[in-house]
Design a protein around this motif. Sequence first.
Motif, PDB file in Angstrom:
ATOM      1  N   ASP A  38       8.424  -8.226  -1.868  1.00  0.00           N
ATOM      2  CA  ASP A  38       7.052  -8.085  -1.361  1.00  0.00           C
ATOM      3  C   ASP A  38       6.070  -8.808  -2.283  1.00  0.00           C
ATOM      4  O   ASP A  38       5.560  -8.229  -3.246  1.00  0.00           O
ATOM      5  CB  ASP A  38       6.676  -6.607  -1.259  1.00  0.00           C
ATOM      6  N   SER A  69       2.709  -6.949  -2.973  1.00  0.00           N
ATOM      7  CA  SER A  69       2.550  -5.591  -3.510  1.00  0.00           C
ATOM      8  C   SER A  69       3.362  -5.312  -4.760  1.00  0.00           C
ATOM      9  O   SER A  69       3.372  -4.179  -5.237  1.00  0.00           O
ATOM     10  CB  SER A  69       2.922  -4.566  -2.432  1.00  0.00           C
ATOM     11  N   THR A  71      11.392  -3.925  -0.868  1.00  0.00           N
ATOM     12  CA  THR A  71      11.499  -2.896   0.163  1.00  0.00           C
ATOM     13  C   THR A  71      12.874  -2.934   0.811  1.00  0.00           C
ATOM     14  O   THR A  71      13.377  -4.005   1.157  1.00  0.00           O
ATOM     15  CB  THR A  71      10.405  -3.083   1.232  1.00  0.00           C
ATOM     16  N   SER A  82      10.494   1.669  -1.018  1.00  0.00           N
ATOM     17  CA  SER A  82      10.033   0.538  -1.828  1.00  0.00           C
ATOM     18  C   SER A  82      10.173   0.886  -3.298  1.00  0.00           C
ATOM     19  O   SER A  82      10.014   2.048  -3.685  1.00  0.00           O
ATOM     20  CB  SER A  82       8.574   0.191  -1.505  1.00  0.00           C
ATOM     21  N   THR A 102      11.512 -13.698   7.348  1.00  0.00           N
ATOM     22  CA  THR A 102      10.401 -12.972   6.726  1.00  0.00           C
ATOM     23  C   THR A 102       9.051 -13.566   7.118  1.00  0.00           C
ATOM     24  O   THR A 102       8.883 -14.772   7.222  1.00  0.00           O
ATOM     25  CB  THR A 102      10.529 -12.980   5.194  1.00  0.00           C
ATOM     26  N   GLY A 162       6.247 -13.205   5.326  1.00  0.00           N
ATOM     27  CA  GLY A 162       5.314 -13.246   4.198  1.00  0.00           C
ATOM     28  C   GLY A 162       4.566 -14.536   4.044  1.00  0.00           C
ATOM     29  O   GLY A 162       3.346 -14.544   3.967  1.00  0.00           O
ATOM     30  N   TRP A 202       2.130 -12.115   7.475  1.00  0.00           N
ATOM     31  CA  TRP A 202       2.067 -10.791   8.085  1.00  0.00           C
ATOM     32  C   TRP A 202       3.176  -9.933   7.468  1.00  0.00           C
ATOM     33  O   TRP A 202       4.091 -10.447   6.840  1.00  0.00           O
ATOM     34  CB  TRP A 202       2.200 -10.872   9.610  1.00  0.00           C
ATOM     35  N   ASP A 203       3.082  -8.636   7.650  1.00  0.00           N
ATOM     36  CA  ASP A 203       3.943  -7.691   6.934  1.00  0.00           C
ATOM     37  C   ASP A 203       5.144  -7.276   7.770  1.00  0.00           C
ATOM     38  O   ASP A 203       5.175  -6.183   8.342  1.00  0.00           O
ATOM     39  CB  ASP A 203       3.141  -6.450   6.526  1.00  0.00           C
ATOM     40  N   GLY A 259       7.667  -4.046   4.448  1.00  0.00           N
ATOM     41  CA  GLY A 259       7.039  -4.439   3.193  1.00  0.00           C
ATOM     42  C   GLY A 259       5.682  -5.097   3.363  1.00  0.00           C
ATOM     43  O   GLY A 259       5.119  -5.123   4.464  1.00  0.00           O
ATOM     44  N   HIS A 260       5.167  -5.664   2.253  1.00  0.00           N
ATOM     45  CA  HIS A 260       3.864  -6.325   2.269  1.00  0.00           C
ATOM     46  C   HIS A 260       4.027  -7.764   1.825  1.00  0.00           C
ATOM     47  O   HIS A 260       4.362  -8.047   0.698  1.00  0.00           O
ATOM     48  CB  HIS A 260       2.901  -5.579   1.328  1.00  0.00           C
ATOM     49  N   ARG A 261       3.835  -8.667   2.768  1.00  0.00           N
ATOM     50  CA  ARG A 261       3.986 -10.106   2.558  1.00  0.00           C
ATOM     51  C   ARG A 261       5.391 -10.449   2.036  1.00  0.00           C
ATOM     52  O   ARG A 261       5.572 -11.031   0.981  1.00  0.00           O
ATOM     53  CB  ARG A 261       2.919 -10.640   1.600  1.00  0.00           C
TER      54      ARG A 261
END
Length: 370
Positions: free
Chosen positions: A58, A61, A65, A76, A333, A335, A342-343, A361-363
């Motif tokens: 990620d 963040s 994840t 995560s 992915t 990211g 997008w996540d 996850g985030h990015r």
Amino acid sequence: MTARARGALGAMAVVLLAAGCTATGTADSTAPSPRAATVIPSVPAPPRTAQGTLLVADFGSGTVTFVDPERGALDSVKVGTAPYGLVVGKDGRAWVATAEGVAVVDTETRENVGRIPYTTETGPATTGEYRGGGMGIALAPDGKHVYVGVNVPDRNGVLEVVDTATRKVTDTVPVGRRPFDVDVARDGSEVYATGHDSFDVTAVRTDTLTPRRFEVAPYGTEGGLGSWLKPHYAAVRDDGKLLLPFEGEKLAVLDPRTGKVAVEPMTADTHQHGARLTPDGTLLAVGTGPISAGDNDASLTIRTAEGKERVVPLDGPHEDVAASRDSRTAYVTGGFTRDGFWDGITVVDLESGKTHRLPAGHRPLGIAVL
């Protein structure tokens, strides 16, 4: 002794004998033995993380994840600033290239078990696209070394060699600028660092750590640092050659034995990043989306070993790709190293071309299948 005392002792002896014991407390041989305790064999707990679980880095963040490929995110784990690439060994340890060092994650217990700082000075740990620190990362086939491409802002990068037993950096080798991707030869004899901003691949022998630079620029290098037409990711074929997709138009095929680059046509016509080979030689190449007015949108190219292509449209930018163990499904992915990320992950059925999105996850950038 009085007659009353002698009578009391006699009565006590009678009671003890009746109970099956001698006067000294020793068990009589005719007494029943105590029942042995029942032993219940211990059953090992099932692994916490199931085979086929996805692991993503990620970038947005500072975590990795764990993702169920059917249901989405599970857990995560914090690993460090802006994780980029990751690789997982047969022992279940994941090695994650962050801005601060290589994080080590036990994928069964889902715990961060350490971080190995780089020996190269890369400046403050930041989160931007051009941040210093680890980018591409690969694991030797025997699991004894991890190779991480370290970006050094405003100059050439470095390949750092990590001993997986001692968890220490043992060597550094100069490579090209912004080493987006790192790959290892099938026999472990060489490592390849793809230098995005230097239009090259640096091959490094793992026994001598001697580097050799090969320019890979099917569009030329005239655009310099501002050019979009640069190498990003590579995949190593069974014959030892490296496949590097460019713009959904050209596939550069580098032979590291000779340094020669052959160019084959591609059909997606879109800016391309992630590349992955399945065991049968199928190349998966991620199209991130247009960089000029005439380009097509994001896509996943599915290219057979014979060069036949199918292009699956994707909704929005994507970055990297992994394939399921049975090679029937691709996980792409969302990211992306630039804006527009997008996540989540797009799941692609490689036979039908059907897709659906999975939150994750985030990015997320780097991805592996456990």
